[in-house]
Write an enzyme that holds these catalytic residues in place. Sequence first.
Site, PDB file in Angstrom:
ATOM      1  N   THR A 249     -41.059  23.250 -10.212  1.00 48.42           N
ATOM      2  CA  THR A 249     -41.204  21.888  -9.684  1.00 48.42           C
ATOM      3  C   THR A 249     -41.475  21.017 -10.907  1.00 48.42           C
ATOM      4  O   THR A 249     -42.113  21.492 -11.864  1.00 48.42           O
ATOM      5  CB  THR A 249     -42.367  21.754  -8.674  1.00 48.42           C
ATOM      6  OG1 THR A 249     -43.587  22.047  -9.347  1.00 48.42           O
ATOM      7  CG2 THR A 249     -42.216  22.686  -7.480  1.00 48.42           C
ATOM      8  N   HIS A 250     -40.978  19.805 -10.910  1.00 45.88           N
ATOM      9  CA  HIS A 250     -41.055  18.930 -12.097  1.00 45.88           C
ATOM     10  C   HIS A 250     -40.430  19.609 -13.309  1.00 45.88           C
ATOM     11  O   HIS A 250     -40.784  19.304 -14.442  1.00 45.88           O
ATOM     12  CB  HIS A 250     -42.510  18.557 -12.432  1.00 45.88           C
ATOM     13  CG  HIS A 250     -43.293  18.075 -11.254  1.00 45.88           C
ATOM     14  ND1 HIS A 250     -43.363  16.754 -10.886  1.00 45.88           N
ATOM     15  CD2 HIS A 250     -44.005  18.764 -10.320  1.00 45.88           C
ATOM     16  CE1 HIS A 250     -44.102  16.640  -9.798  1.00 45.88           C
ATOM     17  NE2 HIS A 250     -44.491  17.850  -9.430  1.00 45.88           N
TER      18      HIS A 250
ATOM     19  N   GLU B  75     -19.677  19.996 -15.408  1.00 45.48           N
ATOM     20  CA  GLU B  75     -19.984  18.624 -15.846  1.00 45.48           C
ATOM     21  C   GLU B  75     -19.026  17.626 -15.193  1.00 45.48           C
ATOM     22  O   GLU B  75     -19.432  16.540 -14.768  1.00 45.48           O
ATOM     23  CB  GLU B  75     -19.899  18.532 -17.372  1.00 45.48           C
ATOM     24  CG  GLU B  75     -21.024  19.315 -18.043  1.00 45.48           C
ATOM     25  CD  GLU B  75     -20.850  19.461 -19.547  1.00 45.48           C
ATOM     26  OE1 GLU B  75     -21.863  19.649 -20.228  1.00 45.48           O
ATOM     27  OE2 GLU B  75     -19.710  19.410 -20.053  1.00 45.48           O
TER      28      GLU B  75
ATOM     29  N   ASN C 110     -18.638  25.971 -23.292  1.00 43.10           N
ATOM     30  CA  ASN C 110     -19.227  24.835 -22.571  1.00 43.10           C
ATOM     31  C   ASN C 110     -18.916  24.874 -21.070  1.00 43.10           C
ATOM     32  O   ASN C 110     -17.828  25.284 -20.673  1.00 43.10           O
ATOM     33  CB  ASN C 110     -18.691  23.522 -23.152  1.00 43.10           C
ATOM     34  CG  ASN C 110     -19.161  23.293 -24.576  1.00 43.10           C
ATOM     35  OD1 ASN C 110     -20.245  23.739 -24.952  1.00 43.10           O
ATOM     36  ND2 ASN C 110     -18.346  22.617 -25.359  1.00 43.10           N
TER      37      ASN C 110
ATOM     38  N   SER D  32       0.840  -1.209   0.000  1.00 46.73           N
ATOM     39  CA  SER D  32       0.000   0.000   0.000  1.00 46.73           C
ATOM     40  C   SER D  32       0.870   1.252   0.000  1.00 46.73           C
ATOM     41  O   SER D  32       0.393   2.353   0.284  1.00 46.73           O
ATOM     42  CB  SER D  32      -0.926   0.004   1.219  1.00 46.73           C
ATOM     43  OG  SER D  32      -0.178   0.070   2.423  1.00 46.73           O
TER      44      SER D  32
ATOM     45  N   GLN E 209      -7.125  -2.502   4.136  1.00 50.31           N
ATOM     46  CA  GLN E 209      -6.137  -1.631   3.499  1.00 50.31           C
ATOM     47  C   GLN E 209      -6.720  -0.928   2.270  1.00 50.31           C
ATOM     48  O   GLN E 209      -6.372   0.201   1.964  1.00 50.31           O
ATOM     49  CB  GLN E 209      -4.933  -2.488   3.088  1.00 50.31           C
ATOM     50  CG  GLN E 209      -3.862  -1.743   2.329  1.00 50.31           C
ATOM     51  CD  GLN E 209      -2.619  -2.604   2.124  1.00 50.31           C
ATOM     52  OE1 GLN E 209      -1.914  -2.893   3.076  1.00 50.31           O
ATOM     53  NE2 GLN E 209      -2.363  -3.015   0.897  1.00 50.31           N
TER      54      GLN E 209
ATOM     55  N   SER F  93     -15.024  24.004 -27.980  1.00 50.87           N
ATOM     56  CA  SER F  93     -15.038  22.820 -28.849  1.00 50.87           C
ATOM     57  C   SER F  93     -13.909  22.915 -29.857  1.00 50.87           C
ATOM     58  O   SER F  93     -13.564  24.002 -30.309  1.00 50.87           O
ATOM     59  CB  SER F  93     -16.385  22.772 -29.572  1.00 50.87           C
ATOM     60  OG  SER F  93     -16.277  22.066 -30.784  1.00 50.87           O
TER      61      SER F  93
HETATM   62  N1  ARG Z   1      -0.867  -1.691   5.300  1.00 48.94           N
HETATM   63  C1  ARG Z   1      -1.843  -2.175   6.220  1.00 48.94           C
HETATM   64  C2  ARG Z   1      -3.144  -1.361   6.072  1.00 48.94           C
HETATM   65  O1  ARG Z   1      -3.093  -0.352   5.418  1.00 48.94           O
HETATM   66  C3  ARG Z   1      -1.369  -2.029   7.616  1.00 48.94           C
HETATM   67  C4  ARG Z   1      -1.830  -3.049   8.540  1.00 48.94           C
HETATM   68  C5  ARG Z   1      -1.311  -4.372   8.206  1.00 48.94           C
HETATM   69  N2  ARG Z   1      -1.602  -5.279   9.266  1.00 48.94           N
HETATM   70  C6  ARG Z   1      -1.472  -6.593   9.104  1.00 48.94           C
HETATM   71  N3  ARG Z   1      -1.753  -7.283  10.121  1.00 48.94           N
HETATM   72  N4  ARG Z   1      -1.127  -7.114   7.969  1.00 48.94           N
HETATM   73  O2  ARG Z   1      -4.173  -1.717   6.572  1.00 48.94           O
END
Ligand code: ARG
Length: 494
Positions: free
Chosen positions: A151-152, A286, A281, A20, A318, A273
Site C-alpha cells: 500500500t502506498h 507502455e 523493454n 463521414s 456524427q 533499444s
Molecule cells: N452522417 C450522419 C451521421 O453520421 C447521418 C445523419 C445525417 N442526418 C442529417 N440530418 N444531416 O450522423
Amino acid sequence: MYRSRPEGSIDREILNYLSSLKDDFAIFFYDIIGSEAHVIMLHEIGYLSREELVEILQALEEAKNHPKSIMKKDEYEDVHESIESFVVEKIGMGNGGMLQTARSRNDQVMTDLKMKVRNDINEISVLLGGLVESLLKSADSNKDTIMLLYTHLQHAQIGTFSHYLLSYTEALFRDMERLEELYTRINQSPLGSLAIGGSTLSVDRNRTASLLGFDQLSINSIDATTSRDVILEYLSCLSILMITLSRIAEDLILWSTDEFKYIELADSVSSTSSAMPQKKNPDPLEILRSKSGGILGNLTASMTILKGLPSGYSRDLQELKSLVFSSTSTTESSLSILRIVIESCIVHKSRMLELAKRSFANAIDVAEFLTSKEHLDFRSAHKLVGSLVRLAICNGKHTLEDLGGKDIEQLLHASGDRISMETLKEIIVACGAENSLTLRKSKGSPSHSEQVEMILHNQMRLINFRERTRKRKQAISNAYDELSKIVRSYTLTS
Ligand code: ARG
C-alpha cells in the site's frame, strides 16, 4: 442526391469537411441489413409492391458485396447517401427512390450505431473472457507463490501472486457486468422514428426491430434519434475497463524492473533499444497504458460534443462515431495483447519469496497474534510491534526474526512486561512469511483455502458469463440468418 431545396451542387471543400464516409465503413454492413429490414416491412404493410421490393433487395445484396467501390465515391456525405445512390443508379429512381420511404438518416444512423455497438460489446466480452481465463490459470499455478502486498507502494502485508491476480479478475468481472447491463439499453431499435417526429405511414416498428434482432423499441421518436447517453455509457464502460488494464500494465512494468525482478516478460513481447544493447523493454504495456489515456480522451470529447446540443438531431452527433469505433478497436487489441503478455510472462517465485521473507510485512500478523492469543489489546500490540520494527531497523536488521533476545527483553520491559520474551519470539516465528498465510482466516484473504475457493468461484462465473455471451451472439446471428433467408426468399424466387 438529397438536394431538393438547395440549388446546384454543394461546394467540394464543404462536402469533404462534412463527409463521414471514412468512418462509415464500420457501419456499412449494418446500413445494408437495416435497409433490407425496412423495405421488407414496407412491403408487408402494403407500401411497396413485391416487384419494387425485389428490385431494391437485389440492389442492396449487390451493394453488400462491393463496400469498397461504393464507399469510395467522394461525391456523397455518408454511407446512407452512398448506398441509396447505388440502389437508385442500379434500378432507377422509380423503384430505388422508394428505399427511403418513412425513414430518415437520423433514425437510420442510430440504428446502425446500435447494431455496431452491440456487436462490439459481444466481441469485447469474448476477449474479456479470454483474459480472465488466463488470469485464472496463472492464479491457479501461483496459489502458493508468496509475495509482498503493497500500500502506498510500501511493504504492507504478506500475500500471494495468485491473490493479486484474482483481485483483477474481480474488477474485470465488474467490467463484464457493466457491459452486459448496458447491452439491454443498446439493444433497443430506433428505426421508424424518422427525422424526429415519426411517420404518417403506419410503419411497423416492432417488425423491423425483430428482423434486426433488437429486443425492444427505443420508443420516443425524439429520444430515439437524438439521445446518445447510451454511447457515453459505452465509452464510460470502456474507459473503466481500460483503466483496469492500464493498472495491471503498470504493475507488470514495475515488477519487471531489475529492482523488483518479480516477473520477466517473454522476449517475444519485449522491445529493445537502438543504442543500449542490454535493453529489454516492456513497450506493449507502455503503449497500453498510454492508449487507455486516449480512450478517456474519447469519452471526454464525446461528453463535450453532447453537452450543449439542443433537442433533436444535430450534425455534431456524427463526430461521435469515429471516437466510438477507435475506442472499440483499441480496447479489443489491448485485451488481446495483455492476454499474450500474461500467458508468456515468467514469474520469479523465489525472488518474490525472498523479498517477502526479508521484510516486516508480517508485523500486523504478529500484532493480531498478540491480541487474539495473548489478549493484549490491539493498540498496545500495535505499539509493541512498531517499537520492535523500529529497533530492528536501528540495529540494521531486515526482519523481526533477526532481533536478538536481549533487545527484545529490554523493549518488553519498557512496555510493562505484559508478555515474555520467549512467547514473543515464538509468535514472531509462527508469523514468518510462509506461516503467516496459514493464519489468515478472513474471507477473501490470501490463505490457501480462500484462493482455492475464489478460483473455483471465478471459474464458475466465467462459464456462466461465456454462456450468456454465447446466447446474445446466437440471438443476433439467428436474426441475421432469418433476415437473409427472407431476403433470399424474395430475390431467388423472382
Ligand atoms: N452522417 C450522419 C451521421 O453520421 C447521418 C445523419 C445525417 N442526418 C442529417 N440530418 N444531416 O450522423
